[in-house]
Write an enzyme that holds these catalytic residues in place. Structure first.
Site, PDB file in Angstrom:
ATOM      1  N   GLY A  48       0.924  -1.217  -0.082  1.00 16.45           N
ATOM      2  CA  GLY A  48       0.183  -0.059  -0.010  1.00 16.45           C
ATOM      3  C   GLY A  48       0.630   1.264   0.011  1.00 16.45           C
ATOM      4  CG  HIS A  49       4.142   1.040   0.115  1.00 18.35           C
ATOM      5  ND1 HIS A  49       5.141   0.166  -0.719  1.00 18.35           N
ATOM      6  CD2 HIS A  49       4.121   0.163   1.455  1.00 18.35           C
ATOM      7  CE1 HIS A  49       5.575  -0.593  -0.281  1.00 18.35           C
ATOM      8  NE2 HIS A  49       4.962  -1.028   1.205  1.00 18.35           N
ATOM      9  CB  ALA A  50       4.563   4.630  -4.879  1.00 20.33           C
TER      10      ALA A  50
END
Ligand code: TYD
Length: 139
Positions: A48-50
């Site tokens: 749930g991130h980049a």
């Protein structure tokens, strides 16, 4: 760069199968870190991130799970369930992992050492950064 599936060599053998990954042969980056995710309780979601700089290859060494990637415009779901291929995740790609099977093992080969400052954890912030950077610089 776009996400892609990288197929690794496999040596099928009645004694058991063998696969491998070589930095210069199979990867578009130098390996700085390898980490793995295991004992994931049913229904849990990881990620749930980049990453601003990090590129990764994610392999389902055991069991299965889905890698859901978002490039800021479209979502792509990769269902991984073999130990001889992985999904290559370019930098500045939003991603999460879900639908882990019992006893699944995810190994992640990474182009950077761990750095919390490389994470973009807010999706709106991610979309804003993508717009500012444009696709050319993201490459
Ligand atoms: P994180 O990347 O946030 O997990 P996920 O994205 O799968 O939800 O990492 C969880 C914790 O593990 C976080 O506190 C930092 C630590 N960590 C390291 O110390 N080194 C690493 O290489 C990674 C990937 C995480």
């Amino acid at each position: 760069m776009k996400p892609s599936i990288i197929e690794l060599p496999k040596y099928l053998d009645i004694r058991g199968n063998l696969s491998f990954v070589e930095e210069d042969t199979h990867l578009p980056f130098k390996i700085k870190r390898v980490y793995w995710i295991y004992d994931v309780p049913g229904g849990e979601i990881r990620g749930g991130h980049a990453f601003k700089e990090t590129q990764e290859l994610i392999i389902a060494l055991s069991g299965s799970f889905d890698v859901v990637l978002h490039d800021g415009e479209k979502e792509h779901r990769y269902s991984l369930n073999r130990s001889y291929y992985g999904v290559l995740v370019p930098k500045m790609t939003w991603g999460l992992m879900e639908n882990f099977s019992t006893n699944s093992l995810a190994v992640i080969i990474s182009s950077t050492e761990y750095n919390p400052d490389d994470y973009v954890r807010d999706f709106d912030e991610y979309k804003r950064l993508k717009l500012v950077q444009g696709d050319n610089i993201v490459d």
